[in-house]
Design a protein around this motif. Sequence first.
Motif, PDB file in Angstrom:
ATOM      1  N   TYR A  12       5.295  -4.666   7.683  1.00 55.26           N
ATOM      2  CA  TYR A  12       4.360  -4.071   6.270  1.00 55.26           C
ATOM      3  C   TYR A  12       4.140  -2.733   5.917  1.00 55.26           C
ATOM      4  O   TYR A  12       3.971  -2.762   4.393  1.00 55.26           O
ATOM      5  CB  TYR A  12       3.172  -5.143   6.887  1.00 55.26           C
ATOM      6  N   THR A  13       4.219  -2.200   7.049  1.00 53.73           N
ATOM      7  CA  THR A  13       3.012  -0.440   6.674  1.00 53.73           C
ATOM      8  C   THR A  13       4.777   0.103   5.790  1.00 53.73           C
ATOM      9  O   THR A  13       4.721   1.236   4.246  1.00 53.73           O
ATOM     10  CB  THR A  13       2.972   0.136   7.303  1.00 53.73           C
ATOM     11  N   LEU A  53      -8.887   9.208   2.135  1.00 56.67           N
ATOM     12  CA  LEU A  53      -9.314   7.469   1.666  1.00 56.67           C
ATOM     13  C   LEU A  53      -8.888   6.222   3.406  1.00 56.67           C
ATOM     14  O   LEU A  53      -9.218   5.507   3.957  1.00 56.67           O
ATOM     15  CB  LEU A  53      -8.158   6.594   1.151  1.00 56.67           C
ATOM     16  N   MET A  54      -7.607   6.539   3.669  1.00 61.02           N
ATOM     17  CA  MET A  54      -7.337   5.451   4.631  1.00 61.02           C
ATOM     18  C   MET A  54      -8.549   5.876   6.058  1.00 61.02           C
ATOM     19  O   MET A  54      -9.124   3.758   6.769  1.00 61.02           O
ATOM     20  CB  MET A  54      -6.198   6.081   5.823  1.00 61.02           C
ATOM     21  N   LEU A  55      -9.072   7.204   6.439  1.00 63.05           N
ATOM     22  CA  LEU A  55     -10.397   6.746   6.943  1.00 63.05           C
ATOM     23  C   LEU A  55     -11.909   6.340   7.355  1.00 63.05           C
ATOM     24  O   LEU A  55     -12.295   5.531   7.571  1.00 63.05           O
ATOM     25  CB  LEU A  55     -10.904   8.588   7.916  1.00 63.05           C
ATOM     26  N   ALA A  56     -11.959   6.342   5.970  1.00 65.64           N
ATOM     27  CA  ALA A  56     -12.918   6.232   5.065  1.00 65.64           C
ATOM     28  C   ALA A  56     -12.232   4.417   5.267  1.00 65.64           C
ATOM     29  O   ALA A  56     -13.142   3.087   5.717  1.00 65.64           O
ATOM     30  CB  ALA A  56     -13.071   6.403   3.668  1.00 65.64           C
ATOM     31  N   TYR A 123      -3.926  -1.875   1.093  1.00 63.10           N
ATOM     32  CA  TYR A 123      -2.701  -1.749   2.479  1.00 63.10           C
ATOM     33  C   TYR A 123      -3.473  -1.258   3.657  1.00 63.10           C
ATOM     34  O   TYR A 123      -3.577  -1.207   4.777  1.00 63.10           O
ATOM     35  CB  TYR A 123      -2.225  -0.015   1.968  1.00 63.10           C
ATOM     36  N   GLY A 124      -4.519  -0.470   3.576  1.00 66.35           N
ATOM     37  CA  GLY A 124      -5.726   0.522   4.448  1.00 66.35           C
ATOM     38  C   GLY A 124      -6.179  -0.857   5.332  1.00 66.35           C
ATOM     39  O   GLY A 124      -6.216  -1.749   6.347  1.00 66.35           O
ATOM     40  N   ALA A 150      -1.989   6.608   7.134  1.00 65.15           N
ATOM     41  CA  ALA A 150      -1.604   7.891   6.127  1.00 65.15           C
ATOM     42  C   ALA A 150      -0.990   8.231   6.262  1.00 65.15           C
ATOM     43  O   ALA A 150       0.120   8.936   4.745  1.00 65.15           O
ATOM     44  CB  ALA A 150      -2.910   8.702   6.342  1.00 65.15           C
ATOM     45  N   VAL A 151       0.079   8.779   7.302  1.00 58.29           N
ATOM     46  CA  VAL A 151       1.154   9.260   7.506  1.00 58.29           C
ATOM     47  C   VAL A 151       2.401   8.749   7.120  1.00 58.29           C
ATOM     48  O   VAL A 151       3.181   9.269   6.104  1.00 58.29           O
ATOM     49  CB  VAL A 151       1.559   9.517   9.660  1.00 58.29           C
TER      50      VAL A 151
END
Length: 195
Positions: A12-13, A53-56, A123-124, A150-151
């Motif tokens: 998926y990612t 944004l991914m951390l949020a 996505y996240g 994020a990576v």
Amino acid sequence: MTPTIISGFLTYTLITALTPGPNNILALSSVNQHGFRRSLRVLAGMSAGFLVLMLACGMFTYTLISVLPSVTRWLVWIGAAYIFWLAWRIATSSPATSGGTGRPLSFWVSFWLQFANVKIILYGITALSAFVLPYTQDIFWVTAVSILLAVIGCVGNLVWALAGHLFQSLFRRHGRWVNRILALLLIYCAVRMFF
């Protein structure tokens, strides 16, 4: 997590990170028009914004899951507006010249644009709610997976930026057509958000 869940997560990612989206097309377009070195600020801003944004997304997934139906509608409209703006900007830009005209976006502009990018928000949220939260609600793992997301996303941006660099001569010869095709891909992304 089982190997099946991990392989589903990676499939998926990686597919999401490597398919056309606002960040990927912005990375390709910026490198094509301004060169790789001059686009480093754009790429760095996108990467930093992506990480924040991914951390949020990781920290607020619990809340977003409970209010997702009402939030999704607004995120889709904001994201679609951003994508249409980006498509317009690319479609109306002049083809790149050998020296790269104009200035690439700044670090902060590309950083803040991430917060209007519905593709990476979804996505996240999707990755965390489908592949992480059903198996663990440990904040360490939610944070670690958010960083991994994020990576993976930044690697996708880098792949598209390198494509812009490697195919620069082709893009320069057929600049107007390339810009129009990229704009159409963005419009397709925006329209797909509603279906």
